[in-house]
Write a protein that holds these residues in place. Structure first.
Motif, PDB file in Angstrom:
ATOM      1  N   ALA A 317      -7.372  -7.278 -10.010  1.00 14.23           N
ATOM      2  CA  ALA A 317      -8.173  -6.527  -9.034  1.00 14.23           C
ATOM      3  C   ALA A 317      -7.258  -5.563  -8.299  1.00 14.23           C
ATOM      4  N   TRP A 318      -7.843  -4.502  -7.814  1.00 15.25           N
ATOM      5  CA  TRP A 318      -7.046  -3.561  -7.032  1.00 15.25           C
ATOM      6  C   TRP A 318      -7.930  -2.875  -6.013  1.00 15.25           C
ATOM      7  N   ALA A 319      -7.302  -2.338  -5.015  1.00 17.19           N
ATOM      8  CA  ALA A 319      -8.036  -1.623  -3.964  1.00 17.19           C
ATOM      9  C   ALA A 319      -7.297  -0.327  -3.667  1.00 17.19           C
ATOM     10  N   GLY A 320      -8.034   0.729  -3.504  1.00 12.51           N
ATOM     11  CA  GLY A 320      -7.437   2.030  -3.263  1.00 12.51           C
ATOM     12  C   GLY A 320      -7.705   2.945  -4.443  1.00 12.51           C
ATOM     13  N   ARG A 337      -1.534   4.995  -1.415  1.00  6.51           N
ATOM     14  CA  ARG A 337      -1.220   3.557  -1.409  1.00  6.51           C
ATOM     15  C   ARG A 337      -2.245   2.811  -2.243  1.00  6.51           C
ATOM     16  N   LEU A 338      -1.807   1.733  -2.871  1.00  6.19           N
ATOM     17  CA  LEU A 338      -2.688   0.957  -3.731  1.00  6.19           C
ATOM     18  C   LEU A 338      -2.340  -0.522  -3.567  1.00  6.19           C
ATOM     19  N   GLN A 339      -3.367  -1.338  -3.349  1.00  4.88           N
ATOM     20  CA  GLN A 339      -3.142  -2.790  -3.323  1.00  4.88           C
ATOM     21  C   GLN A 339      -3.512  -3.348  -4.685  1.00  4.88           C
ATOM     22  N   VAL A 340      -2.661  -4.175  -5.262  1.00  8.13           N
ATOM     23  CA  VAL A 340      -2.984  -4.790  -6.542  1.00  8.13           C
ATOM     24  C   VAL A 340      -2.884  -6.307  -6.418  1.00  8.13           C
ATOM     25  N   LEU A 341      -3.673  -6.986  -7.241  1.00  7.64           N
ATOM     26  CA  LEU A 341      -3.712  -8.447  -7.221  1.00  7.64           C
ATOM     27  C   LEU A 341      -3.478  -8.934  -8.643  1.00  7.64           C
ATOM     28  N   SER A 342      -2.474  -9.790  -8.825  1.00 12.52           N
ATOM     29  CA  SER A 342      -2.160 -10.252 -10.178  1.00 12.52           C
ATOM     30  C   SER A 342      -3.031 -11.453 -10.531  1.00 12.52           C
TER      31      SER A 342
ATOM     32  N   SER B 181      -1.844 -23.099  -5.062  1.00 10.58           N
ATOM     33  CA  SER B 181      -2.672 -22.018  -5.563  1.00 10.58           C
ATOM     34  C   SER B 181      -3.083 -21.119  -4.414  1.00 10.58           C
ATOM     35  N   ALA B 182      -3.271 -19.849  -4.753  1.00  2.11           N
ATOM     36  CA  ALA B 182      -3.660 -18.873  -3.739  1.00  2.11           C
ATOM     37  C   ALA B 182      -4.671 -17.924  -4.360  1.00  2.11           C
ATOM     38  N   SER B 183      -5.732 -17.638  -3.635  1.00  2.00           N
ATOM     39  CA  SER B 183      -6.680 -16.644  -4.141  1.00  2.00           C
ATOM     40  C   SER B 183      -7.090 -15.711  -3.022  1.00  2.00           C
ATOM     41  N   TRP B 184      -6.941 -14.436  -3.290  1.00  2.00           N
ATOM     42  CA  TRP B 184      -7.280 -13.411  -2.301  1.00  2.00           C
ATOM     43  C   TRP B 184      -8.751 -13.042  -2.418  1.00  2.00           C
ATOM     44  N   GLN B 185      -9.285 -12.634  -1.302  1.00  2.00           N
ATOM     45  CA  GLN B 185     -10.660 -12.161  -1.307  1.00  2.00           C
ATOM     46  C   GLN B 185     -10.705 -10.733  -0.799  1.00  2.00           C
ATOM     47  N   GLY B 186     -11.802 -10.055  -1.126  1.00  2.00           N
ATOM     48  CA  GLY B 186     -12.062  -8.755  -0.530  1.00  2.00           C
ATOM     49  C   GLY B 186     -11.624  -7.588  -1.378  1.00  2.00           C
ATOM     50  N   VAL B 187     -11.014  -7.858  -2.511  1.00  2.00           N
ATOM     51  CA  VAL B 187     -10.555  -6.744  -3.323  1.00  2.00           C
ATOM     52  C   VAL B 187     -11.280  -6.769  -4.668  1.00  2.00           C
ATOM     53  N   GLY B 188     -11.740  -5.574  -5.103  1.00  2.00           N
ATOM     54  CA  GLY B 188     -12.482  -5.488  -6.354  1.00  2.00           C
ATOM     55  C   GLY B 188     -11.783  -4.552  -7.312  1.00  2.00           C
ATOM     56  N   HIS B 189     -12.551  -3.713  -7.981  1.00  2.00           N
ATOM     57  CA  HIS B 189     -11.959  -2.732  -8.891  1.00  2.00           C
ATOM     58  C   HIS B 189     -11.915  -1.397  -8.170  1.00  2.00           C
ATOM     59  N   GLY B 190     -10.982  -1.251  -7.284  1.00  2.00           N
ATOM     60  CA  GLY B 190     -10.835   0.007  -6.552  1.00  2.00           C
ATOM     61  C   GLY B 190     -11.501  -0.021  -5.195  1.00  2.00           C
ATOM     62  N   ASP B 191     -12.377  -0.983  -4.948  1.00  3.20           N
ATOM     63  CA  ASP B 191     -13.076  -1.015  -3.666  1.00  3.20           C
ATOM     64  C   ASP B 191     -12.531  -2.145  -2.796  1.00  3.20           C
ATOM     65  N   GLY B 192     -12.879  -2.094  -1.524  1.00  6.25           N
ATOM     66  CA  GLY B 192     -12.471  -3.133  -0.574  1.00  6.25           C
ATOM     67  C   GLY B 192     -10.981  -3.081  -0.279  1.00  6.25           C
ATOM     68  N   HIS B 193     -10.479  -4.175   0.244  1.00  6.01           N
ATOM     69  CA  HIS B 193      -9.042  -4.327   0.439  1.00  6.01           C
ATOM     70  C   HIS B 193      -8.767  -5.809   0.613  1.00  6.01           C
ATOM     71  N   LEU B 194      -7.515  -6.203   0.520  1.00  8.65           N
ATOM     72  CA  LEU B 194      -7.170  -7.611   0.681  1.00  8.65           C
ATOM     73  C   LEU B 194      -7.562  -8.041   2.090  1.00  8.65           C
ATOM     74  N   THR B 195      -8.426  -9.072   2.200  1.00  2.00           N
ATOM     75  CA  THR B 195      -8.879  -9.466   3.534  1.00  2.00           C
ATOM     76  C   THR B 195      -8.461 -10.883   3.894  1.00  2.00           C
ATOM     77  N   ALA B 196      -8.753 -11.827   3.011  1.00  2.00           N
ATOM     78  CA  ALA B 196      -8.489 -13.221   3.356  1.00  2.00           C
ATOM     79  C   ALA B 196      -7.949 -13.926   2.125  1.00  2.00           C
ATOM     80  N   ARG B 197      -7.141 -14.942   2.366  1.00  2.00           N
ATOM     81  CA  ARG B 197      -6.541 -15.680   1.253  1.00  2.00           C
ATOM     82  C   ARG B 197      -6.750 -17.157   1.469  1.00  2.00           C
ATOM     83  N   ARG B 198      -7.182 -17.837   0.403  1.00  2.00           N
ATOM     84  CA  ARG B 198      -7.382 -19.284   0.451  1.00  2.00           C
ATOM     85  C   ARG B 198      -6.243 -19.920  -0.311  1.00  2.00           C
TER      86      ARG B 198
END
Lengths: 364, 230
Positions: A317-320, A337-342, B181-198
């Motif tokens: 997933a990525w944002a930006g 800027r770009l946020q990426v999630l592995s 384990s860690a999982s982020w929420q709030g981020v999609g494919h280009g939308d949103g941003h990293l908001t919360a992590r469990r």
């Protein structure tokens, strides 16, 4: 005569090679000082303070002792020493009371001293002679006429006689003045730095931290020990900077900078690792072609992998990208800027600048 | 027969302290001198709900697992109540993130590049701070680890060690918090941003925590704070 509270910790009476007994004693004094500011060390392991004011403030001498035991119990337990507390008039009598853990009622300290053995005075010659004369207690010694004592035992014996008669409170030799020197040497007499109280702090903890920081600076160089200073900007690494300890007083941020909206600022949470020297990374799509940011601020493809050196991570997933609207007229300065999630749940912040992706920070 | 056999007046024995006075006179200090409080939201992580002074805790998790965030959150409450904290060996600390997690960075001393002197720097700093977060190098000599733990015990500070491999810290500490384990929420494919992590935290240690317990945490929540996740 002044009523005194005496504290006696037998475990602190001798100092070992590492000196932790004195450090613990200093800690004990500090903790008493928080409640009763006039506490003074008498010798190693023995401290004394006037009883009148604290007992009025805390509601009785019993309350003072209960409070001391509560305050100091943990400390003494850690150092494996007992804590004896006593209250009486005069230093000598107060210490005798502390040895027996008693509170002597006001005005009755002479009755308390009278049955104590003559050796309590710690004058061996005098004690031996008195015992041979059949005077085994302080009371019997006190009953001797002053002139005869002065004649036979000299001025020191006469002084002891005054003490056991309640005319003097302090027995000579009961204090060890070197304890003051020793306690002072713990503080290491470091000259105060130019800007030590950068947050107006002067508490014991602040001083202790300042001393440790100064020692580190002396050892590892002044730039090695750093503290944070607020700054303002788009990037996490611009919003706070680390400066050498002691130089943080120079505030260069103006109100206008503080109020600036900083468009394009990355929303919180911020990365917990902000690389001061960002390494270049490659962002590629499924087919392996590099992904860039186009002139209109969009990605040229869907990022699939990010490659740093010989390590590659899959992006789920990525944002930006968020373009930064600074100096937009300079093409080479175009930034985003770009946020990426592995796939392993690791978050990272990438920056696009000079036509290249950089790893700016990690969300650890 | 002794000459003083006439018995002296008996000493007045100390009267017992009235119960209600005892309760009122009990200072807050006695408890806090042995422990360091942490954020109430994290209390369930530690065996007694607070740090025992003089103990060592490792925060284990691969890079990106949130162990650094957890370390910062554990220090946050103490720093805001006047305790000093130290951070040794974290080469590029995110000061903004620390502020967001509630750490009062005015009371934090950083030694970002101690290089070979990391153990000395940490030992020296343990003298001045109540909580020390240490990011040690990959290979920690046994002697250095033992010395630091003894130092923390002697100075009655709390030592937090952020490790990325299981055996990086060669001595078993009082407590180990492993982030699995860690999982982020709030981020999609280009939308949103990293908001919360469990994140999942496994607590394992001596004494009160000998049986491993897994817990879920929001680190951070959407609001930037830390909270237990159901």
């Amino acid at each position: 005569m002044e009523r005194l509270v005496a504290l006696w910790c037998p475990g602190f009476s001798n100092e070992g090679p590492r000196g932790e007994e004195v450090r613990a004693f200093a800690e004990l004094l500090d903790s008493v000082r928080e409640r009763c500011p006039f506490v003074e060390p008498v010798r190693r392991g023995v401290a004394v303070f006037p009883a009148r004011a604290p007992s009025r403030f805390f509601g009785g001498e019993d309350a003072v002792i209960a409070m001391l035991r509560d305050d100091l119990g943990a400390l003494c337990e850690n150092q494996e020493t007992a804590l004896h507390v006593g209250i009486s008039e005069g230093l000598f009598s107060a210490l005798c009371a502390a040895r027996r853990d008693v509170i002597i009622p006001p005005g009755e300290f002479l009755a308390f001293l009278r049955p104590l053995p003559i050796t309590t005075l710690r004058r061996s010659e005098l004690a031996v002679l008195c015992q041979r004369l059949g005077l085994h207690t302080l009371g019997r010694f006190a009953d001797l006429p002053y002139e005869r004592v002065l004649e036979r035992f000299g001025s020191d014996g006469a002084h002891c006689h005054q003490v056991v008669n309640g005319r003097e409170g302090e027995l000579l030799g009961i204090r060890d003045p070197s304890i003051h020197q020793r306690l002072r040497s713990l503080e290491e007499a470091i000259p105060p730095p130019a800007q030590p109280t950068f947050f107006g702090g002067t508490s014991f903890a602040d001083e202790r931290a300042t001393r440790a920081a100064l020692r580190l600076q002396r050892r590892f160089g002044s730039a090695s020990v750093q503290v944070a200073r607020e700054a303002y900007g788009h990037d996490p690494n611009e919003q706070a900077v680390l400066v050498p300890f002691g130089s943080q007083g120079e505030e260069r941020v103006t109100v206008a900078q503080r109020m600036a909206p900083w468009p394009g600022r990355i929303p919180s949470p911020s990365p917990t690792v902000v690389l001061s020297a960002p390494p270049p990374v490659c962002l590629v799509d499924k087919a392996g072609t590099p992904v860039w940011v186009s002139v209109d601020g969009l990605l040229t493809g869907e990022p699939e992998r990010v490659v740093l050196g010989d390590k590659a991570k899959t992006i789920v997933a990525w944002a930006g990208p968020w373009p930064l609207a600074t100096r937009w007229w300079e093409k080479r300065r175009f930034r985003a800027r770009l946020q990426v999630l592995s796939d392993k749940g690791e978050g990272a912040l990438l920056g696009f600048e000079h036509g290249q992706w950089w790893l700016l920070g990690r969300y650890d | 027969m002794f000459a003083f056999s006439t018995s002296p007046r008996p000493l007045a024995s100390r009267p017992p302290i009235p119960q209600q006075l005892k309760e009122r006179a009990k200072p807050v200090l006695s408890a806090s001198s042995r422990t360091i409080e942490i954020d109430p939201a994290l209390r369930s992580l530690l065996p007694n709900g607070s740090f025992q002074r003089g103990t060592t805790t490792t925060l284990f998790g691969p890079e990106g697992s949130g162990a650094t965030s957890l370390g910062i959150s554990l220090m946050a409450h103490a720093s805001s109540t006047g305790h000093w904290c130290g951070v040794v060996g974290a080469r590029d600390p995110g000061v903004t993130a620390m502020k967001e997690l509630g750490l009062d960075v005015r009371r934090v001393i950083f030694v970002p590049h101690p290089q070979a002197g990391w153990a000395d720097a940490a030992a020296e700093l343990l003298d001045g701070v109540d909580i020390l977060l240490l990011c040690p190098p990959r290979n920690v000599p046994h002697a250095a680890a033992r010395r630091l733990m003894a130092r923390a015990k002697e100075r009655r500070s709390v030592l937090l060690i952020r490790t990325v491999t299981p055996k990086q810290w060669p001595i078993v500490p009082e407590l180990t918090l492993s982030l699995t384990s860690a999982s982020w929420q709030g981020v999609g494919h280009g939308d949103g941003h990293l908001t919360a992590r469990r994140v999942a935290v496994t607590v394992h240690g001596r004494r009160g925590a000998s049986r491993p317990v897994e817990q879920w945490l929001w680190l951070p929540t959407r609001q930037g704070t830390v909270r237990e996740a159901g």
